[in-house]
Motif scaffolding. Sequence first.
Motif, PDB file in Angstrom:
ATOM      1  N   GLY A   9      -3.037  -4.637 -12.015  1.00 25.48           N
ATOM      2  CA  GLY A   9      -4.130  -4.224 -11.123  1.00 25.48           C
ATOM      3  C   GLY A   9      -5.318  -3.642 -11.882  1.00 25.48           C
ATOM      4  N   GLY A  10      -6.335  -3.252 -11.112  1.00 19.63           N
ATOM      5  CA  GLY A  10      -7.609  -2.819 -11.679  1.00 19.63           C
ATOM      6  C   GLY A  10      -7.509  -1.693 -12.695  1.00 19.63           C
ATOM      7  N   THR A  11      -6.747  -0.635 -12.360  1.00 14.83           N
ATOM      8  CA  THR A  11      -6.639   0.499 -13.287  1.00 14.83           C
ATOM      9  C   THR A  11      -5.970   0.044 -14.585  1.00 14.83           C
ATOM     10  OG1 THR A  11      -6.240   1.801 -11.315  1.00 14.83           O
ATOM     11  CG2 THR A  11      -5.934   2.932 -13.398  1.00 14.83           C
ATOM     12  N   TYR A 172       2.579  -4.778 -11.823  1.00 18.21           N
ATOM     13  CA  TYR A 172       2.338  -3.592 -12.657  1.00 18.21           C
ATOM     14  C   TYR A 172       1.125  -2.846 -12.118  1.00 18.21           C
ATOM     15  CZ  TYR A 172       5.517  -5.497 -16.167  1.00 18.21           C
ATOM     16  OH  TYR A 172       6.625  -5.973 -16.822  1.00 18.21           O
ATOM     17  N   THR A 173       1.302  -1.526 -11.922  1.00 15.06           N
ATOM     18  CA  THR A 173       0.200  -0.777 -11.319  1.00 15.06           C
ATOM     19  C   THR A 173       0.097   0.623 -11.927  1.00 15.06           C
ATOM     20  OG1 THR A 173      -0.735  -0.082  -9.192  1.00 15.06           O
ATOM     21  CG2 THR A 173       1.670  -0.123  -9.331  1.00 15.06           C
ATOM     22  N   ASP A 174      -0.636   1.520 -11.250  1.00 10.35           N
ATOM     23  CA  ASP A 174      -0.876   2.850 -11.822  1.00 10.35           C
ATOM     24  C   ASP A 174       0.105   3.905 -11.307  1.00 10.35           C
ATOM     25  OD1 ASP A 174      -1.836   3.057  -9.265  1.00 10.35           O
ATOM     26  OD2 ASP A 174      -3.885   3.590  -9.803  1.00 10.35           O
ATOM     27  N   VAL A 175       1.120   3.483 -10.571  1.00  9.96           N
ATOM     28  CA  VAL A 175       2.222   4.378 -10.192  1.00  9.96           C
ATOM     29  C   VAL A 175       3.520   3.698 -10.632  1.00  9.96           C
ATOM     30  CG1 VAL A 175       1.225   5.675  -8.255  1.00  9.96           C
ATOM     31  CG2 VAL A 175       2.105   3.383  -7.858  1.00  9.96           C
ATOM     32  N   GLY A 177       6.188   2.955  -9.020  1.00 10.29           N
ATOM     33  CA  GLY A 177       6.928   2.165  -8.036  1.00 10.29           C
ATOM     34  C   GLY A 177       6.417   2.466  -6.646  1.00 10.29           C
ATOM     35  N   PHE A 179       6.724   4.687  -3.479  1.00  7.39           N
ATOM     36  CA  PHE A 179       7.190   6.042  -3.198  1.00  7.39           C
ATOM     37  C   PHE A 179       7.403   6.228  -1.695  1.00  7.39           C
ATOM     38  CE2 PHE A 179       6.624   8.713  -7.105  1.00  7.39           C
ATOM     39  CZ  PHE A 179       6.305   7.670  -7.961  1.00  7.39           C
ATOM     40  N   THR A 181       5.944   8.209   0.107  1.00  9.46           N
ATOM     41  CA  THR A 181       4.581   8.193   0.657  1.00  9.46           C
ATOM     42  C   THR A 181       3.628   8.208  -0.533  1.00  9.46           C
ATOM     43  OG1 THR A 181       3.095   9.140   2.313  1.00  9.46           O
ATOM     44  CG2 THR A 181       4.306  10.716   0.926  1.00  9.46           C
ATOM     45  N   ASP A 182       2.328   8.113  -0.276  1.00  6.11           N
ATOM     46  CA  ASP A 182       1.378   8.003  -1.388  1.00  6.11           C
ATOM     47  C   ASP A 182       1.449   9.238  -2.297  1.00  6.11           C
ATOM     48  OD1 ASP A 182      -0.791   7.776  -3.077  1.00  6.11           O
ATOM     49  OD2 ASP A 182      -2.104   6.942  -1.540  1.00  6.11           O
ATOM     50  N   PRO A 183       1.894   9.065  -3.550  1.00 12.67           N
ATOM     51  CA  PRO A 183       2.068  10.222  -4.439  1.00 12.67           C
ATOM     52  C   PRO A 183       0.747  10.890  -4.813  1.00 12.67           C
ATOM     53  CG  PRO A 183       2.458   8.166  -5.626  1.00 12.67           C
ATOM     54  CD  PRO A 183       2.284   7.793  -4.188  1.00 12.67           C
ATOM     55  N   ARG A 184      -0.365  10.212  -4.561  1.00  9.57           N
ATOM     56  CA  ARG A 184      -1.654  10.842  -4.861  1.00  9.57           C
ATOM     57  C   ARG A 184      -1.970  11.948  -3.856  1.00  9.57           C
ATOM     58  NH1 ARG A 184      -6.329   6.575  -6.185  1.00  9.57           N
ATOM     59  NH2 ARG A 184      -4.860   5.088  -5.347  1.00  9.57           N
ATOM     60  N   ALA A 208      -0.184   1.766   3.416  1.00  9.02           N
ATOM     61  CA  ALA A 208       0.274   2.075   2.050  1.00  9.02           C
ATOM     62  C   ALA A 208      -0.311   1.026   1.103  1.00  9.02           C
ATOM     63  CB  ALA A 208       1.795   2.073   1.983  1.00  9.02           C
ATOM     64  N   GLY A 209      -1.370   1.387   0.393  1.00  7.36           N
ATOM     65  CA  GLY A 209      -2.130   0.398  -0.390  1.00  7.36           C
ATOM     66  C   GLY A 209      -1.426  -0.159  -1.606  1.00  7.36           C
ATOM     67  N   VAL A 210      -0.209   0.249  -1.859  1.00  7.83           N
ATOM     68  CA  VAL A 210       0.454  -0.146  -3.110  1.00  7.83           C
ATOM     69  C   VAL A 210       0.721  -1.649  -3.186  1.00  7.83           C
ATOM     70  CG1 VAL A 210       2.765   0.479  -2.266  1.00  7.83           C
ATOM     71  CG2 VAL A 210       2.292   0.496  -4.733  1.00  7.83           C
TER      72      VAL A 210
HETATM   73  P1  ADP Z   1      -3.689  -1.841  -8.288  1.00  4.64           P
HETATM   74  O1  ADP Z   1      -5.111  -1.718  -8.705  1.00  4.64           O
HETATM   75  O2  ADP Z   1      -2.730  -1.825  -9.426  1.00  4.64           O
HETATM   76  O3  ADP Z   1      -3.450  -2.987  -7.357  1.00  4.64           O
HETATM   77  P2  ADP Z   1      -3.684  -0.035  -6.025  1.00  4.64           P
HETATM   78  O4  ADP Z   1      -4.640   1.094  -6.097  1.00  4.64           O
HETATM   79  O5  ADP Z   1      -4.046  -1.201  -5.187  1.00  4.64           O
HETATM   80  O6  ADP Z   1      -3.354  -0.491  -7.519  1.00  4.64           O
HETATM   81  O7  ADP Z   1      -2.245   0.484  -5.539  1.00  4.64           O
HETATM   82  C1  ADP Z   1      -1.645   1.575  -6.176  1.00  4.64           C
HETATM   83  C2  ADP Z   1      -1.936   2.845  -5.395  1.00  4.64           C
HETATM   84  O8  ADP Z   1      -1.295   2.773  -4.126  1.00  4.64           O
HETATM   85  C3  ADP Z   1      -1.375   4.096  -6.003  1.00  4.64           C
HETATM   86  O9  ADP Z   1      -2.255   4.658  -6.947  1.00  4.64           O
HETATM   87  C4  ADP Z   1      -1.154   5.008  -4.802  1.00  4.64           C
HETATM   88  O10 ADP Z   1      -2.144   5.982  -4.676  1.00  4.64           O
HETATM   89  C5  ADP Z   1      -1.242   4.069  -3.599  1.00  4.64           C
HETATM   90  N1  ADP Z   1      -0.093   4.191  -2.676  1.00  4.64           N
HETATM   91  C6  ADP Z   1      -0.178   4.298  -1.320  1.00  4.64           C
HETATM   92  N2  ADP Z   1       1.017   4.412  -0.775  1.00  4.64           N
HETATM   93  C7  ADP Z   1       1.915   4.372  -1.779  1.00  4.64           C
HETATM   94  C8  ADP Z   1       3.346   4.429  -1.835  1.00  4.64           C
HETATM   95  N3  ADP Z   1       4.092   4.549  -0.726  1.00  4.64           N
HETATM   96  N4  ADP Z   1       3.933   4.343  -3.042  1.00  4.64           N
HETATM   97  C9  ADP Z   1       3.202   4.211  -4.160  1.00  4.64           C
HETATM   98  N5  ADP Z   1       1.852   4.147  -4.172  1.00  4.64           N
HETATM   99  C10 ADP Z   1       1.207   4.236  -3.010  1.00  4.64           C
END
Ligand code: ADP
Length: 413
Positions: A9-11, A172-175, A177, A179, A181-184, A208-210
């Motif tokens: 992803g972007g990050t 592969y992303t910035d968290v 896995g 979670f 709920t959103d860990p941010r 949940a944007g993950v």
């Molecule tokens: P990428 O650019 O890698 O696609 P995104 O920003 O689209 O990344 O998705 C990752 C983000 O999703 C995380 O930084 C987190 O804040 C958000 N997010 C929302 N809900 C969840 C969740 N349930 N578990 C993990 N991340 C979540």
Amino acid sequence: MEIIVQKFGGTSVGSIERIQNVANRVIEEANNGNKVVVVVSAMGKTTDELVNLAKQISKNPSKREMDMLLTTGEQVSIALLTMALKEKGYDAVSLTGWQAGIETEAVHGNARIMNIDTARIHEHLNEGKIVVVAGFQGITKDQEITTLGRGGSDTTAVALAAALNAKKCDIYTDVTGVFTTDPRYVKKARKLQSISYDEMLELANLGAGVLHPRAVEFAKNYQVQLEVRSSMERERGTVVEEEASMEQNLIVRGIAFEDQVTRVTVQGLPNGLHTLSTIFTTLADHGINVDIIIQSTTNEDTTSLSFSIRTEDLEETLNVLQSHKEILQYATVEHESGLAKVSIVGSGMISNPGVAAEMFKVLAEHGIEVKMVSTSEIKVSTVVQQSKMVAAVEALHEAFQLAEEAADAPVVS
Ligand code: ADP
Ligand code: ASP
Ligand code: MG
């Protein structure tokens, strides 16, 4: 040799240093004896920056030109990553969505993938090359460039994994896995070892944007083995699969939320058979996505309706209602913005009727008013004040014991 699809992803591709890190992770998979297809997003916040540029030119830019603009972001990433791989001594080739054979429906801004012609990708893989594909983009039958909706690179990756019959698709992303709920927003959020396609689909659809919801749909429909994991840390991520093993009896698996919700109330509508279909067809014809709907009949002749929309659609909704007042024959329209939707999701809810009641009780105990409700077999959604959104999520996270390790084990009743 088996095919593996990796998506970053972007990050994860946000700087040259990070692109080098991605190249190393790609090379590891290639060195394991796999054929590797890599999907990348635009660097960092590039897509947002491109959207901002367009807004400086036009309040309502052409959707076709928006797609032309936004697809450039991913093109930068594929070229740079491919250069990095070549510098490290690996043969690689970058492909745009259209070069990779990704055909979409003729819709700008949010197109669905209709077909993937994998011939060219197979050709390059057979030449021993790593194939780097631009996420989030495709082409229509009429050779028009399209995008798949924000976050759509996930869908490119999973669709490619399905079409190529890949062994697995790693996101592969910035968290680290998926979670609870959103860990941010919620520090106590806990990483899940696994989650079912259905639960993940609900969470994704509910904010949940993950993962992009359509990516989960593809994964479910084609049984793609999917793992969400970190591009930085080495730990195992979250497996998305048919049945989340060991956890299937868990009542609530996760909490999703989204802000920028508005409730619109239309009062004094004629209490006729066609009222509902007329009003919602009119809104749909104007591209307005209505979410939760509540109808209440106060007397025999008239009825009132409340429905929720995205706040960005409010102006258009009010315009449409106003311009159709004669046909719809309502008395008044009111609206309330500054709301948010908070949803609990879990497959164990099917057999536990008290979950919604428990949710309302917890919110009430925290002084949080529930303004709208919607339920399905595996979710309960509530609309609350946006200023209370995070407090609501935290309270529910606590009440349903999602932070606890034991939540990963079956609930013994
Ligand atoms: P990428 O650019 O890698 O696609 P995104 O920003 O689209 O990344 O998705 C990752 C983000 O999703 C995380 O930084 C987190 O804040 C958000 N997010 C929302 N809900 C969840 C969740 N349930 N578990 C993990 N991340 C979540
Ligand atoms: N770059 C696109 C976006 O920001 C697609 C993606 O990242 O998945 O939405
Ligand atoms: Mg994303």
